[in-house]
Design an enzyme around this catalytic site. Structure first.
Site, PDB file in Angstrom:
ATOM      1  N   LYS A  66      37.320  58.710  77.846  1.00  0.00           N
ATOM      2  CA  LYS A  66      37.352  59.680  78.929  1.00  0.00           C
ATOM      3  C   LYS A  66      37.775  58.598  80.144  1.00  0.00           C
ATOM      4  O   LYS A  66      36.837  57.664  80.569  1.00  0.00           O
ATOM      5  CB  LYS A  66      36.181  60.211  79.446  1.00  0.00           C
ATOM      6  CG  LYS A  66      36.482  61.331  80.456  1.00  0.00           C
ATOM      7  CD  LYS A  66      35.204  61.799  81.064  1.00  0.00           C
ATOM      8  CE  LYS A  66      34.801  63.018  80.082  1.00  0.00           C
ATOM      9  NZ  LYS A  66      33.384  63.866  80.609  1.00  0.00           N
TER      10      LYS A  66
ATOM     11  N   ASP B 112      27.708  73.401  83.488  1.00  0.00           N
ATOM     12  CA  ASP B 112      28.857  73.788  83.196  1.00  0.00           C
ATOM     13  C   ASP B 112      29.401  73.763  81.793  1.00  0.00           C
ATOM     14  O   ASP B 112      30.214  73.539  81.235  1.00  0.00           O
ATOM     15  CB  ASP B 112      30.036  72.352  83.570  1.00  0.00           C
ATOM     16  CG  ASP B 112      31.320  72.517  83.789  1.00  0.00           C
ATOM     17  OD1 ASP B 112      31.702  73.719  84.047  1.00  0.00           O
ATOM     18  OD2 ASP B 112      32.245  71.890  83.753  1.00  0.00           O
TER      19      ASP B 112
END
Length: 836
Positions: free
Chosen positions: A545, A641
């Protein structure tokens, strides 16, 4: 001769059989004449076979109605004649032209239920169904159109149909919603154009405004930001010499399009997808709570980007502060300081005139007055008029002014107009005082800054020396991968992160592993940045990432994730293998998940189908991961989230929760908190968090419940603007649950009679998790006990969050359909619903 006679008889018999009406067949082409009778279930069809006229029954009803529908689907009704006078369980109705030349609908006893009711017609008339969906009655003696269905619409706005308003005569053409999905009778909501100085489109609940489009500027409705998109172009507004204002949309070619005013008061635009043979939703209004008329009351402004969503305009304060902090904003705001115009002539502050505070990207308030003028002229015109409290300007309109109230103001991320609100000089006075004292402050501050700079340089030099020494020691430790010996250079903004226990990778190592971040290795992207697949020199597959340099939030989430996930070890949480902080690059390295993210497998039709066994195991795995975060780790962690894109699947289809950039750690006896910065994804955020910033473990439980329902249904919550009045998956599930129509909710790709009982049980669990109030939702330990059937009898769920309250009719209809979750399921039937 005998043979010839016999052949003639057979020919006549064949012709008679050929012209016997077939049930449901077309009586003629596109017209009805006095000699033609359309009997149920016969129909006529427009020339291009786009629309059909005949009889239909609404969903779950045996009553018969005369109506027009798109030829692609009988459930796509766009006009109804006898809305309030159905044929009750009667399939013997007939449509014809009466002796007085009117189009009529008759019952079996020849009683007229509905008529076009035009006076002074000749007996020479005919009716034609056009390809636009308009049904026209022509007086053939003079060729004029005596009546048309477009002048008497139901709930559908079609291309070329005109909604009109005339202030002089009071005549209006409006849409009116159905009473319910099963009842086409006149509902509570209507929609039309308001022919004021600047026309606007409204939806009314009775006589009260429910939604407003913002003013028409000659090209678009300025309060509908989606009208900047190509697919919403083509609208036209005209005003004739008699004062009639007409709003229409030009013909849309070969694409079938309709906007339906739903029984819940929402506009839903759909277009027909010929390839998939279904209706695609392309626009909805109101689109959110800020879109509802006057959501924040007078002098209030609504923005979903703020917390709370309602705030008073500058210079105003809540009328009732106690109600305001509770989330009841209907009372609105009142002026805090008197304007110059409101002061007495003897006031010593007369020289200090009123100013204007700008609010950008808004839907301007209702009750607009207009004056032709340039943008630079509007402020002066407003200042010279003591009753003017705000102004705005649009190139297509001119100067817009407001006198008494500012109602229905909402802010957009982009688009809209700039609104200038008149405020007292004292409200902005501190800004000007700061400007006057700026030179004095510079004289004082500059020497101080210079001294601090010298001290800072000395501290930084010492820090770099310490960092270099610590880096050398760290390389000797086992957790530093010996794949690249290039020296690291940590930036000061991540020095607070403890990296001692986390392996470090160099930029060159990760660049080689990902083929220099080749797009062919791109796995996905988000607000943080891009995620790439990579392979290290030792053959280990990884996911990298990479923080985007343009990301405004990535640094904080990067540090948060390193701190949180590096301490966690659980089979249902993605493992963080290491990180890289070099060359102003920040990257996180995870274990590679062979089957990607859950959202792709659930919602992308090109992917293979997840069977029920895999889906159920995914639910349990996500639940176990959340239970570890909430109860079994050293400190309680709230993810904040949780959504399908943050659930990854390994080669064995085991789910692993990922992306802890938004997570929050609780210490000691903490179990809930407030935040001024609401983060996450709408559609998965619990109401107490989205509206007030309050979060706890029940916030994650709500998100889990949404995912459970999505797994069962196979569609996203946030894209479920359906044609059956449900504006979300939660609302759709709740409606079907109250109807006892469980099987309709199940993804038909996984449906099996042997699985129905287990899936219904999971629907019940999902609805328990998305209840509006946190204390009503179960904990994750209880959810897992329910999934594992350790808790055999499940409680009945209460109404989910973000769904409309049931009407009295709905309560009456659903009361007879109450059910026990643990009871027999033999009486459940399968009902196929196709949205209008």
């Amino acid at each position: 001769m005998a043979f010839s006679s016999t052949g003639s008889i057979f020919l006549e018999l064949f012709l008679v059989i050929l012209f016997i009406p077939i049930p449901g067949s077309c009586k003629g082409a596109d017209s009805i004449t006095p000699s033609v009778v359309i009997e149920d279930p016969e129909t006529i069809v427009s020339t291009g076979e786009i629309y059909r006229l005949g009889f239909f029954s609404p969903q779950n009803s045996s009553n018969r109605y005369m109506g027009i529908w798109n030829n692609v689907s009988k459930e796509s009704v766009v006009w109804v004649a006898n809305r309030d006078k159905p044929l009750l369980n009667d399939s013997s109705g007939a449509i014809t032209i009466s002796e007085d030349g009117n189009l009529v609908l008759m019952a079996s006893n020849k009683h007229i239920l509905w008529s076009s009711n035009v006076r002074n017609l000749s007996q020479n008339t005919s009716v034609q169904l056009l390809d636009s969906g308009n049904l026209v009655l022509r007086d053939n003696s003079n060729g004029r159109v005596a009546w048309e269905s477009f002048r008497h619409p139901a709930d559908a706005f079609l291309p070329t149909l005109q909604i009109t308003d005339n202030n002089r005569t009071g005549e209006k053409v409006v849409l009116t919603s159905w009473r319910t999905l099963e009842n086409p009778d006149y509902g509570d909501f209507s929609a039309g154009i308001q022919a004021s100085a600047i026309p606007q489109v409204f939806i009314w609940n009775g006589s009260r405004p429910h939604w407003r489009s913002g003013p028409w500027n000659g090209l678009i409705l300025t309060g509908v930001t989606d009208m900047y998109a190509v697919y919403l172009d083509g609208y036209r507004l005209t005003r004739d010499e008699y004062g009639t204002v007409s709003f229409t949309r030009d013909y849309y070619g070969n694409i079938l399009m309709k906007i339906i005013l739903k029984p819940n008061g929402s506009f839903v635009q759909t277009m027909w997808d010929e390839a998939r043979r279904n209706w695609n939703v392309t626009w909805v209004a109101p689109i959110d709570v800020c879109d509802v008329y006057g959501a924040c009351g007078p002098f209030g402004s609504c923005s979903l980007r703020n917390l709370p969503m309602c705030s008073c305009l500058k210079g105003y304060e809540p009328v009732n502060y106690e109600e305001w902090v509770k989330g009841n904003w209907s009372g609105g705001c009142a002026r805090r300081s008197a304007l110059q115009c409101d002061r007495s002539d003897s006031s010593s502050d007369k020289s200090r005139g009123d100013r204007f505070s700008m609010l950008a990207n808004v839907k301007v308030p209702d009750f607009i007055e207009v004056t032709v003028g340039r943008k630079d002229e509007c402020e002066g015109l407003c200042l010279r008029n003591c009753s003017c409290i705000a102004y705005s300007h649009d190139p297509g309109i001119g100067c817009m002014f407001w006198r008494d109230s500012l109602i229905d103001v909402r802010q957009y991320p982009s688009g809209g107009s700039d609104l200038y609100v008149r405020v007292a000089y004292s409200v902005l006075e501190f800004v000007f005082v700061l400007d006057e004292q700026r030179d004095l402050k510079v004289i004082i501050i500059v020497p101080v800054i210079a001294g601090l700079t010298v001290i800072s340089i000395s501290i930084l030099a010492f820090w770099f020396w310490r960092t270099k020494r610590n880096g050398t020691e760290r390389k000797r430790k086992k957790q530093a991968y010996p794949l690249d010996s290039s020296e690291m250079a940590l930036r000061d903004d991540v020095v607070e992160v403890s990296l001692d226990e986390l392996p470090l990778y160099s930029f060159n190592t990760l660049a080689k592993a990902t083929d220099h971040f080749d797009t062919a290795n791109l796995l996905g992207k988000g607000g943080f940045g891009l995620v790439y697949k990579g392979k290290l020199a030792n053959g280990k597959e990884i996911a990298v990432k990479r923080l985007s340099r343009e990301s405004g939030q990535g640094l904080q989430e990067f540090m948060n994730e390193v701190v949180v996930i590096s301490k966690l070890q659980h089979r249902n949480l993605v493992s963080l293998l290491g990180c890289s902080v070099e060359r102003e690059e920040k990257m996180l390295i995870y274990e590679f998940m062979a089957n990607g993210s859950l959202d792709v497998l659930l919602f992308d039709p090109s992917q293979g189908i997840l069977d029920w066994e895999k889906r159920f195991n995914i639910m349990q795995g996500i639940g176990r991961g959340l239970l570890y975060l909430h109860r079994d780790s050293r400190l309680m962690i709230i993810h904040r989230d949780l959504k399908p894109s943050n659930v990854l699947l390994d080669e064995d289809w085991s789910p692993k929760i990922s992306d802890f950039g938004m997570a929050r750690i609780f210490g000691g006896r903490e179990d809930q908190a407030n935040t001024a910065r609401v983060v996450g994804t709408y559609g998965y955020m619990a109401p107490e968090y989205a509206m007030r910033g309050r979060f706890s473990e029940k916030t994650d439980v709500f998100s889990f419940g949404v995912i459970v329902l999505e797994i069962i249904n196979g569609r996203r919550n946030t894209s479920f603007y359906d044609d059956d009045m449900a504006l979300s998956l939660l609302e759709h599930a709740w409606r079907l649950w109250n109807q006892g129509n469980f099987e309709e909710f199940i993804d038909q790709r996984i449906y099996s009679p042997s699985l129905v009982a287990e899936i219904i049980r999971c629907i019940n669990i999902g609805l328990l998790c998305v209840q509006e109030f946190p204390d009503k939702r179960p904990t994750m330990s209880t959810v897992l006990s329910m999934l594992g059937k350790e808790i055999a009898i499940l409680p009945s769920p209460e109404q989910p969050a973000f769904t409309k309250k049931p009407t009295r009719n709905h309560l009456l209809s659903s009361s007879s359909q109450s059910h026990e979750t643990t009871g027999s399921l033999n009486n459940v039937s399968i009902t196929v619903i196709e949205g209008r």
